[in-house]
Scaffold this motif. Structure first.
Motif, PDB file in Angstrom:
ATOM      1  N   ILE A   1      20.435   4.140  18.392  1.00 28.24           N
ATOM      2  CA  ILE A   1      20.268   2.901  17.823  1.00 28.24           C
ATOM      3  C   ILE A   1      18.689   2.570  18.371  1.00 28.24           C
ATOM      4  O   ILE A   1      17.825   2.176  17.653  1.00 28.24           O
ATOM      5  N   ALA A   2      18.514   3.444  19.322  1.00 25.02           N
ATOM      6  CA  ALA A   2      17.037   3.418  19.730  1.00 25.02           C
ATOM      7  C   ALA A   2      16.032   3.990  18.919  1.00 25.02           C
ATOM      8  O   ALA A   2      15.048   3.598  18.404  1.00 25.02           O
ATOM      9  N   ALA A   3      16.454   5.067  18.413  1.00 24.31           N
ATOM     10  CA  ALA A   3      15.725   5.976  17.289  1.00 24.31           C
ATOM     11  C   ALA A   3      15.792   5.271  15.910  1.00 24.31           C
ATOM     12  O   ALA A   3      14.708   5.104  15.312  1.00 24.31           O
ATOM     13  N   ALA A   4      16.835   4.385  15.567  1.00 27.33           N
ATOM     14  CA  ALA A   4      16.644   3.525  14.407  1.00 27.33           C
ATOM     15  C   ALA A   4      15.877   2.474  14.656  1.00 27.33           C
ATOM     16  O   ALA A   4      14.915   2.163  13.660  1.00 27.33           O
ATOM     17  N   ALA A   5      15.740   1.945  15.599  1.00 32.78           N
ATOM     18  CA  ALA A   5      14.698   0.841  15.988  1.00 32.78           C
ATOM     19  C   ALA A   5      13.440   1.084  16.074  1.00 32.78           C
ATOM     20  O   ALA A   5      12.468   0.382  15.384  1.00 32.78           O
ATOM     21  N   GLY A   6      12.966   2.169  16.739  1.00 36.00           N
ATOM     22  CA  GLY A   6      11.672   2.910  16.457  1.00 36.00           C
ATOM     23  C   GLY A   6      11.325   3.213  15.203  1.00 36.00           C
ATOM     24  O   GLY A   6      10.167   2.725  14.777  1.00 36.00           O
ATOM     25  N   ASP A   7      12.334   3.535  14.265  1.00 33.33           N
ATOM     26  CA  ASP A   7      11.853   4.140  12.905  1.00 33.33           C
ATOM     27  C   ASP A   7      11.498   2.663  12.019  1.00 33.33           C
ATOM     28  O   ASP A   7      10.520   2.618  11.155  1.00 33.33           O
ATOM     29  N   ALA A   8      12.236   1.800  12.322  1.00 38.17           N
ATOM     30  CA  ALA A   8      12.163   0.642  11.739  1.00 38.17           C
ATOM     31  C   ALA A   8      11.022  -0.223  12.031  1.00 38.17           C
ATOM     32  O   ALA A   8      10.314  -0.804  11.064  1.00 38.17           O
ATOM     33  N   LEU A   9      10.457  -0.164  13.390  1.00 40.47           N
ATOM     34  CA  LEU A   9       9.461  -1.006  13.875  1.00 40.47           C
ATOM     35  C   LEU A   9       7.994  -0.287  13.539  1.00 40.47           C
ATOM     36  O   LEU A   9       7.239  -0.699  13.157  1.00 40.47           O
ATOM     37  N   TYR A  10       8.138   1.009  13.736  1.00 45.24           N
ATOM     38  CA  TYR A  10       6.865   1.939  13.604  1.00 45.24           C
ATOM     39  C   TYR A  10       6.765   3.059  12.769  1.00 45.24           C
ATOM     40  O   TYR A  10       6.053   3.538  12.591  1.00 45.24           O
ATOM     41  N   PHE A  11       7.945   3.233  11.929  1.00 43.82           N
ATOM     42  CA  PHE A  11       8.210   4.366  10.680  1.00 43.82           C
ATOM     43  C   PHE A  11       7.814   5.656  11.508  1.00 43.82           C
ATOM     44  O   PHE A  11       7.125   6.518  11.337  1.00 43.82           O
ATOM     45  N   ARG A  12       8.571   5.732  12.850  1.00 43.72           N
ATOM     46  CA  ARG A  12       8.168   6.801  13.672  1.00 43.72           C
ATOM     47  C   ARG A  12       9.455   7.127  14.447  1.00 43.72           C
ATOM     48  O   ARG A  12       9.860   6.066  15.084  1.00 43.72           O
ATOM     49  N   ILE A  13       9.921   8.295  14.610  1.00 43.29           N
ATOM     50  CA  ILE A  13      10.953   8.721  15.633  1.00 43.29           C
ATOM     51  C   ILE A  13      10.256   9.415  16.560  1.00 43.29           C
ATOM     52  O   ILE A  13       9.927  10.727  16.299  1.00 43.29           O
ATOM     53  N   PRO A  14      10.019   8.941  17.932  1.00 42.40           N
ATOM     54  CA  PRO A  14       9.463   9.701  18.763  1.00 42.40           C
ATOM     55  C   PRO A  14       9.985  11.087  19.201  1.00 42.40           C
ATOM     56  O   PRO A  14      11.560  11.152  19.226  1.00 42.40           O
ATOM     57  N   ASN A  15       9.310  12.174  19.095  1.00 43.17           N
ATOM     58  CA  ASN A  15      10.037  13.322  19.660  1.00 43.17           C
ATOM     59  C   ASN A  15      10.732  13.473  20.815  1.00 43.17           C
ATOM     60  O   ASN A  15      11.669  14.104  21.129  1.00 43.17           O
ATOM     61  N   GLN A  16      10.214  12.937  21.951  1.00 43.59           N
ATOM     62  CA  GLN A  16      10.790  12.556  23.020  1.00 43.59           C
ATOM     63  C   GLN A  16      12.150  12.073  23.118  1.00 43.59           C
ATOM     64  O   GLN A  16      13.118  12.530  23.908  1.00 43.59           O
ATOM     65  N   LEU A  17      12.395  10.964  22.081  1.00 43.99           N
ATOM     66  CA  LEU A  17      13.897  10.409  21.963  1.00 43.99           C
ATOM     67  C   LEU A  17      14.583  11.807  21.445  1.00 43.99           C
ATOM     68  O   LEU A  17      15.787  11.653  21.710  1.00 43.99           O
ATOM     69  N   VAL A  18      14.385  12.320  20.486  1.00 42.59           N
ATOM     70  CA  VAL A  18      15.128  13.290  19.741  1.00 42.59           C
ATOM     71  C   VAL A  18      15.243  14.699  20.660  1.00 42.59           C
ATOM     72  O   VAL A  18      16.683  14.778  20.605  1.00 42.59           O
ATOM     73  N   LEU A  19      14.201  14.906  21.543  1.00 42.95           N
ATOM     74  CA  LEU A  19      14.636  15.834  22.654  1.00 42.95           C
ATOM     75  C   LEU A  19      15.572  15.396  23.488  1.00 42.95           C
ATOM     76  O   LEU A  19      16.689  16.157  24.216  1.00 42.95           O
ATOM     77  N   LEU A  20      15.451  14.044  23.999  1.00 41.57           N
ATOM     78  CA  LEU A  20      16.442  13.410  24.881  1.00 41.57           C
ATOM     79  C   LEU A  20      17.871  13.428  24.290  1.00 41.57           C
ATOM     80  O   LEU A  20      18.954  13.821  24.957  1.00 41.57           O
ATOM     81  N   ILE A  21      18.092  13.087  23.218  1.00 42.22           N
ATOM     82  CA  ILE A  21      19.183  13.350  22.296  1.00 42.22           C
ATOM     83  C   ILE A  21      19.914  14.579  22.311  1.00 42.22           C
ATOM     84  O   ILE A  21      21.136  14.853  22.708  1.00 42.22           O
ATOM     85  N   ALA A  22      19.113  15.545  21.713  1.00 45.88           N
ATOM     86  CA  ALA A  22      19.608  17.000  21.968  1.00 45.88           C
ATOM     87  C   ALA A  22      19.734  17.596  23.272  1.00 45.88           C
ATOM     88  O   ALA A  22      20.827  18.140  23.673  1.00 45.88           O
ATOM     89  N   GLY A  23      18.756  17.395  24.106  1.00 46.43           N
ATOM     90  CA  GLY A  23      18.886  17.651  25.567  1.00 46.43           C
ATOM     91  C   GLY A  23      20.194  17.518  26.318  1.00 46.43           C
ATOM     92  O   GLY A  23      20.777  17.907  27.326  1.00 46.43           O
ATOM     93  N   LEU A  24      20.586  16.064  25.971  1.00 50.47           N
ATOM     94  CA  LEU A  24      21.697  15.428  26.871  1.00 50.47           C
ATOM     95  C   LEU A  24      22.954  16.063  26.233  1.00 50.47           C
ATOM     96  O   LEU A  24      24.170  16.003  27.099  1.00 50.47           O
ATOM     97  N   PHE A  25      23.201  16.854  25.203  1.00 48.58           N
ATOM     98  CA  PHE A  25      24.059  17.214  24.584  1.00 48.58           C
ATOM     99  C   PHE A  25      24.972  18.132  25.378  1.00 48.58           C
ATOM    100  O   PHE A  25      26.196  17.916  25.940  1.00 48.58           O
ATOM    101  N   LEU A  26      24.419  19.157  25.780  1.00 52.98           N
ATOM    102  CA  LEU A  26      25.058  20.117  26.790  1.00 52.98           C
ATOM    103  C   LEU A  26      25.672  19.578  27.902  1.00 52.98           C
ATOM    104  O   LEU A  26      26.900  19.968  28.165  1.00 52.98           O
ATOM    105  N   PRO A  27      24.846  18.959  28.830  1.00 50.80           N
ATOM    106  CA  PRO A  27      25.725  18.662  30.157  1.00 50.80           C
ATOM    107  C   PRO A  27      26.709  17.588  29.787  1.00 50.80           C
ATOM    108  O   PRO A  27      27.597  17.674  30.384  1.00 50.80           O
TER     109      PRO A  27
END
Length: 156
Positions: free
Chosen positions: A15-41
């Protein structure tokens, strides 16, 4: 409730990624890295086995390649390709096809709505036209709809 925390965390990040894309037409790399990085733990804490984790990683890699192909063809933004792969990482095999189908359907609906807005802006308001499509909304929608297919995130 606690057993389903991975699903709620994943949904909140989407939802945070979708909101960022809706507001700024951008999905921050830090958020995508957080999503991917949290998967393993999160997957290890939830009891997902190493073979299943390996399958999730392989699926995510294949989806990332497909996403970058769409990016190279100019059909997808780079952030969309990365978010697609990060979501596939969490969802894994049982939910991959529903995720892709729901994402495509949500993307089609989103595209139609953006098209209506473009027509309205151009012909009614006589305003400058922005044709960008915040596809992160469709990706988040497809992933959240596919979430019930992910037994590991619900503590099952």
């Amino acid at each position: 409730m606690i057993a389903s925390l991975p699903a709620y965390l994943f949904a909140a990040l989407l939802i945070a990624a979708a909101a960022g894309d809706a507001l700024y037409f951008r999905i921050p790399n830090q958020l995508v890295l957080l999503i991917a990085g949290l998967f393993l733990p999160v997957a290890l804490l939830a009891g997902l086995g190493l073979p299943a984790i390996g399958t999730h990683l392989a699926i995510s890699g294949a989806v990332l390649l497909g996403g970058f192909l769409l990016f190279a063809l100019g059909l997808f933004g780079g952030g969309d390709a990365k978010l697609l792969a990060a979501a596939a990482l969490w969802l894994g095999w049982p939910a991959l096809l529903p995720f892709l189908v729901w994402t495509a359907l949500a993307g089609g609906l989103l595209g139609m709505l953006i098209g209506l807005r473009v027509l309205f802006d151009r012909f009614v308001r006589k305003a400058p036209v922005n044709r960008d499509v915040p596809y992160g909304i469709a990706l988040a929608s497809g992933a959240i709809i596919a979430l019930p297919q992910c037994a590991w995130m619900w503590g099952s």
